[in-house]
Scaffold this motif. Structure first.
Motif, short mmCIF file in Angstrom:
data_model
loop_
_atom_site.label_atom_id
_atom_site.label_comp_id
_atom_site.label_asym_id
_atom_site.label_seq_id
_atom_site.Cartn_x
_atom_site.Cartn_y
_atom_site.Cartn_z
N LEU A 84 0.84 -1.19 0.00
CA LEU A 84 0.00 0.00 0.00
C LEU A 84 0.87 1.25 0.00
O LEU A 84 1.98 1.24 0.53
N PHE A 85 0.33 2.30 -0.59
CA PHE A 85 1.05 3.58 -0.64
C PHE A 85 0.45 4.49 0.41
O PHE A 85 -0.69 4.94 0.26
N GLU A 86 1.21 4.77 1.46
CA GLU A 86 0.64 5.50 2.59
C GLU A 86 0.12 6.90 2.26
O GLU A 86 -0.91 7.29 2.80
N PRO A 87 0.82 7.68 1.44
CA PRO A 87 0.29 9.04 1.23
C PRO A 87 -0.93 9.07 0.33
O PRO A 87 -1.57 10.09 0.21
N LEU A 88 -1.25 7.96 -0.32
CA LEU A 88 -2.37 7.96 -1.25
C LEU A 88 -3.66 7.53 -0.54
O LEU A 88 -3.62 6.94 0.53
N THR A 89 -4.79 7.84 -1.16
CA THR A 89 -6.07 7.47 -0.56
C THR A 89 -6.38 6.00 -0.85
O THR A 89 -5.72 5.35 -1.66
N ALA A 142 -15.21 4.21 -6.67
CA ALA A 142 -15.52 4.53 -5.28
C ALA A 142 -16.84 3.89 -4.89
O ALA A 142 -16.99 3.34 -3.79
N GLU A 143 -17.79 3.92 -5.80
CA GLU A 143 -19.11 3.34 -5.53
C GLU A 143 -18.98 1.82 -5.33
O GLU A 143 -19.55 1.26 -4.39
N ARG A 144 -18.18 1.18 -6.19
CA ARG A 144 -18.00 -0.26 -6.07
C ARG A 144 -17.30 -0.63 -4.76
O ARG A 144 -17.63 -1.62 -4.12
N ILE A 145 -16.31 0.20 -4.37
CA ILE A 145 -15.61 -0.06 -3.11
C ILE A 145 -16.60 -0.01 -1.96
O ILE A 145 -16.63 -0.89 -1.09
N ARG A 146 -17.46 1.03 -1.97
CA ARG A 146 -18.43 1.15 -0.90
C ARG A 146 -19.35 -0.05 -0.86
O ARG A 146 -19.66 -0.59 0.20
N ARG A 147 -19.77 -0.50 -2.06
CA ARG A 147 -20.72 -1.60 -2.11
C ARG A 147 -20.09 -2.89 -1.58
O ARG A 147 -20.66 -3.56 -0.72
N GLN A 175 -10.22 8.20 2.35
CA GLN A 175 -9.27 8.36 3.45
C GLN A 175 -7.86 8.04 3.01
O GLN A 175 -7.63 7.19 2.15
N ARG A 176 -6.91 8.73 3.62
CA ARG A 176 -5.51 8.42 3.35
C ARG A 176 -5.10 7.17 4.10
O ARG A 176 -5.42 7.01 5.27
N GLU A 217 -7.48 -1.94 9.20
CA GLU A 217 -8.15 -1.25 8.10
C GLU A 217 -7.34 -1.38 6.82
O GLU A 217 -7.88 -1.51 5.73
N ARG A 218 -6.01 -1.35 6.96
CA ARG A 218 -5.17 -1.50 5.77
C ARG A 218 -5.38 -2.86 5.14
O ARG A 218 -5.42 -3.00 3.93
N GLN A 219 -5.53 -3.86 6.02
CA GLN A 219 -5.75 -5.18 5.47
C GLN A 219 -7.08 -5.25 4.73
O GLN A 219 -7.19 -5.92 3.70
N ARG A 220 -8.08 -4.51 5.26
CA ARG A 220 -9.36 -4.49 4.56
C ARG A 220 -9.20 -3.99 3.14
O ARG A 220 -9.87 -4.47 2.23
N ILE A 221 -8.31 -2.99 2.96
CA ILE A 221 -8.11 -2.48 1.60
C ILE A 221 -7.64 -3.60 0.68
O ILE A 221 -8.14 -3.78 -0.42
#
Lengths: 516, 305
Positions: free
Chosen positions: A92-97, A116-121, A134-135, A143-147
């Protein structure tokens, strides 16, 4: 005859030089199945999974996907088939969202808004709350693992490979993750779960393949076997568990911390708040906690790399050492095994002899009047190598040429060889195979029995619960009072790690807070 | 009023070369490459632009040649640091020394020669407006181009997929590679862009700002551009602000010298932009704005596997 397996790997072999990482391995996973892939470090789990994900090409063997033979020659090809992977180390790239991070991992670019919509869904469907804008730098490890999981799920995989996903999570976060995985599997996705945490595997998986030295030793149902039996299969022999009888603390404290406050350093530093702690001779005190809750700061303060505001905040055998540097503290009998082996515990390009001098010259008299005593240093290094069974090319070998476990044994031996009054040790068995870990644990117990005070910082609760007489938890820079081991059960420690301050008074059972 | 207008009119061309060079460096640094050769590339751009314009009589050829020459220099730097993985700081310093020497050599025959200044883009009607006309509508094309490029760079970095990949390469080359993005190629392109922009800045100096060639005529502007990138915390919008601030400063010191405000040697005034640069760098370091620094900046990357 049941329906075709989702993934079937047959007769997979892969060698690196003369070393056979995988030898004739068969693996079969059905739709909706959650299967564990078990084995020690170096047993061939990663190699096998990398072959399945197209990172490595097998020397021999075939791969069937839904009953059809396929060639997987790149991760992209694997994803195209429907194989997703969540790596142990996040890319993951920390400074990026969150959104930008997910976009970077897509094979086919997608407009930001739709993505963004698909991520939310997806995150809603599977109970993985995430805000796309969020950054990453502001997110917790869980939370990072969730990404990573959401990123894999966006491709709608029908097989999800998870590489040691729980090593960085609190017990409560692990529960949440398991709920998610069960839901994913219920939707028809197969899950291949790599781990060496046997209790977790027994809770989650309905089948397991055990690897040892590149071969399949057994296929079993982990729910029907004890963790001990499975461990024995992984290692090949019955493991001699180091069990330690709880020692009542006796005599004066050898290491004492009194009201230590220390401001955090850097943007992600954590300030230490009024830390109180005492470690007596003959005692092992464990400090549990999720990384990034002040461990780095506490270690820096205890080792002397950072000075405390007042000398009396840290006492070594009663002497105020809070403002002394590491060399002075070592002279007074403190030894230190840092978390990072290469670059902190040892200088990679330098020989083991030189590294012995760097860590032990004060106490082992490896230097006098500014001159090095190479002869003595060589003997010292050889003694450490022998006593701790360090596999290496001799005392002249550069530290970086040793495997992680062997270098750790060397560093541990170098510190213990100084006959310390106090030993501070962080993550002693991180990335170390089971045999070496057992040796390191035995050495720690023996040192304590000889009267040294040992402070053990570890993220591995199993390790802490095996070794420590008392356990404290570090959370957001505050240290809980140390609980005697018989009162320190997993659930209570987990709550403390997640920052539930009531966990000490209310007896367990309180509602687990969702870790922020 | 005349004084103020004249001052403002002078600031714009003073800021333009800083903005052009710094934009190029900003893109290169966002991709993770620190190129300290800006000063050298600017000088080569200045002399090439001047020489080609004088020889061919075409300013467009001159500007194009300046960009090409500096980009070639940047290509050499990229080959050293990205392919051979030489140290970026040392290679960048060498590039400045090489560029300075090469520019002096090429320019030896052109010292003191006249050249026609780049034409101003007079907008009929608007340019004749009082104050606003000469201030906003009577500069040459490069001035407007520099502002358009700043806007375009901002959009590229923050709104496009290619820009996102470029930033990813600068933040964590290893992860970007693991995700299948071409780190080395991206960095090559970023460095080449940086070179072309430095060349453009140099050509602006020798064809518009002071239409002539003299040795070391960039007078440290390349270094100021480097400092500006840090000052702007790697954001194009702030970079425009910083460039105009520093441009204003350099004009202000000329005024102060002319008016003899204080009985100080003129060198003291000439020093001010550089002193402020140092001051800004110190302040930024104190403020710990380091988190804005691309995390992989200056680190070599070797793709394994």
């Amino acid at each position: 005859m049941s329906a075709a397996a989702r993934l079937e790997m047959a007769g997979i072999s892969k060698s690196f030089g003369s070393f056979a990482a995988n030898a004739d391995i068969d693996l079969k996973i059905a739709p909706s199945e959650i299967q564990a892939l078990l084995g020690e470090n170096g047993a061939g789990k990663s190699t096998l999974v990398k072959i399945a994900y197209g990172v490595l090409a097998p020397d021999a063997g075939s791969i069937l996907w839904n009953g059809r033979e396929v060639r997987i020659d790149s991760p992209r090809a694997a994803r195209a088939l429907g194989i997703g992977m969540v790596f142990q180390h996040f890319s993951l790239f920390e400074p990026l969202t969150v959104l930008e991070n997910v976009a970077l991992g897509l094979d086919r670019p997608e407009p930001a808004r739709a993505l963004a919509e698909r991520i939310r869904r997806v995150s809603k469907t599977y109970g993985l709350p995430l805000d796309p804008n969020q950054r990453v730098a502001d997110l917790s490890t869980g939370e990072r693992q969730r990404i990573e999981i959401v990123r894999a799920l966006l491709a709608e995989p029908s097989l999800l490979i998870m590489d040691e996903p729980t090593s960085v999570l609190t017990p409560q976060e692990v529960q949440t993750l398991f709920d998610t995985l069960r839901r994913i599997a219920a939707d028809g996705c197969s899950i291949l779960y790599i781990s060496h945490k046997l209790e977790e595997v027994r809770a989650l998986c309905s089948s397991a393949t055990v690897l040892r030295r590149g071969r399949v030793v057994e296929r079993l149902d982990p729910r029907e076997r004890s963790a001990r039996e499975i461990a024995a299969l992984m290692v090949g022999t019955e493991l001699v568990e180091s069990v330690r009888a709880a020692v009542p603390s006796q005599g004066p404290a050898r290491l004492e911390v009194r009201g230590l406050d220390l401001p955090g350093q850097g943007t992600h530093g954590v300030a230490l708040k009024a830390i109180d702690l005492a470690v007596h001779g003959g005692e092992i005190v464990g400090i549990a906690g999720i990384a990034g809750n002040g461990q780095a700061e506490l270690l820096a303060a205890l080792s002397g790399e950072r000075r405390s505001p007042r000398p009396g905040m840290i006492l070594l055998d009663g002497a105020p050492v809070g403002q002394l540097g590491p060399t002075s503290r070592r002279r007074l009998g403190q030894a230190y095994v840092p978390e990072e082996r290469n670059g902190h515990g040892a200088v990679g390009p330098m020989s083991l002899v030189d590294n012995a001098i760097l860590g032990a010259w004060q106490r082992a008299a490896l230097a006098a009047r500014g001159w090095l005593r190479h002869g003595r240093a060589r003997l010292y290094a050889e003694a450490v190598i022998q006593a701790f069974d360090v596999r290496c090319g001799g005392p002249g070998a550069p530290a970086a040429s040793l495997s992680g476990g062997n270098l750790q044994k060397f560093i541990m031996g170098r510190e213990i060889g100084q006959d310390p009054a106090v030993l501070i040790v962080a993550q002693p068995t991180w990335g170390v195979d089971a045999a070496a870990a057992a040796a390191i644990h035995r050495a720690l117990i023996e040192l304590a029995e000889n009267g040294a005070a040992i402070l053990l910082l570890s993220q591995d609760l199993d390790e802490i619960l095996t070794l420590a007489d008392r356990v404290a938890v570090l959370n957001e820079g505050s240290l809980s009072p140390a609980l005697p081991r018989d009162q320190a059960d997993r659930e209570r420690l987990g709550l403390l790690m997640g920052g539930a301050h009531g966990a000490l008074s209310t007896d367990g059972r309180s509602e687990a807070p969702v870790a922020a | 009023m005349d004084q103020v207008t004249a001052f403002l009119i002078a600031v714009i061309p003073a800021a333009t070369p800083l903005l052009l060079a710094a934009l190029g460096e900003l893109v290169s640094e966002r991709a993770g490459v620190l190129n300290l050769g800006v000063e050298g590339m600017m000088l080569v751009g200045a002399v090439t632009g001047f020489a080609v314009t004088v020889t061919t009589g075409s300013a467009i050829s001159g500007v194009g040649a300046a960009m090409l020459a500096s980009a070639i220099l940047a290509l050499g730097f990229a080959f050293l640091t990205l392919t051979l993985m030489a140290n970026q700081v040392a290679s960048g310093l060498a590039l400045t020394i090489l560029g300075t020497g090469a520019a002096a050599l090429i320019g030896a025959g052109f010292v003191g020669m006249p050249v026609e200044r780049l034409p101003h883009l007079d907008v009929p009607g608007l340019s004749d407006l009082p104050v606003v006309g000469p201030l906003l509508f009577a500069h040459d094309a490069l001035v407007y181009l520099s502002l358009i490029l700043a806007l375009a760079t901002g959009l590229f970095l923050n709104r496009t997929r290619a820009g996102l990949i470029l930033r990813a390469c600068g933040e964590d080359a290893g992860s970007a590679h693991a995700l299948g993005h071409p780190v080395i190629l991206t960095r090559y392109l970023a460095v080449l862009f940086g070179g072309a922009m430095a060349g453009l800045a140099g050509a602006f100096l020798s064809l518009s700002y002071t239409p002539m060639w003299s040795e070391a005529m960039t007078a440290g502007r390349g270094w100021i551009a480097l400092a500006l990138v840090v000052f702007a915390s790697w954001r194009p919008g702030r970079l425009v602000l910083g460039a105009y601030l520093f441009g204003g400063l350099s004009i202000l010191q000329l005024y102060a010298q002319n008016m003899g405000i204080l009985a100080l040697p003129s060198q003291v005034f000439a020093m001010t932009p550089y002193l402020v640069t140092i001051l800004v760098l110190i302040l930024i370091s104190l403020r710990r704005a380091r988190s804005a620094t691309p995390a992989s900046l200056g680190q070599s990357f070797r793709a394994t596997q």
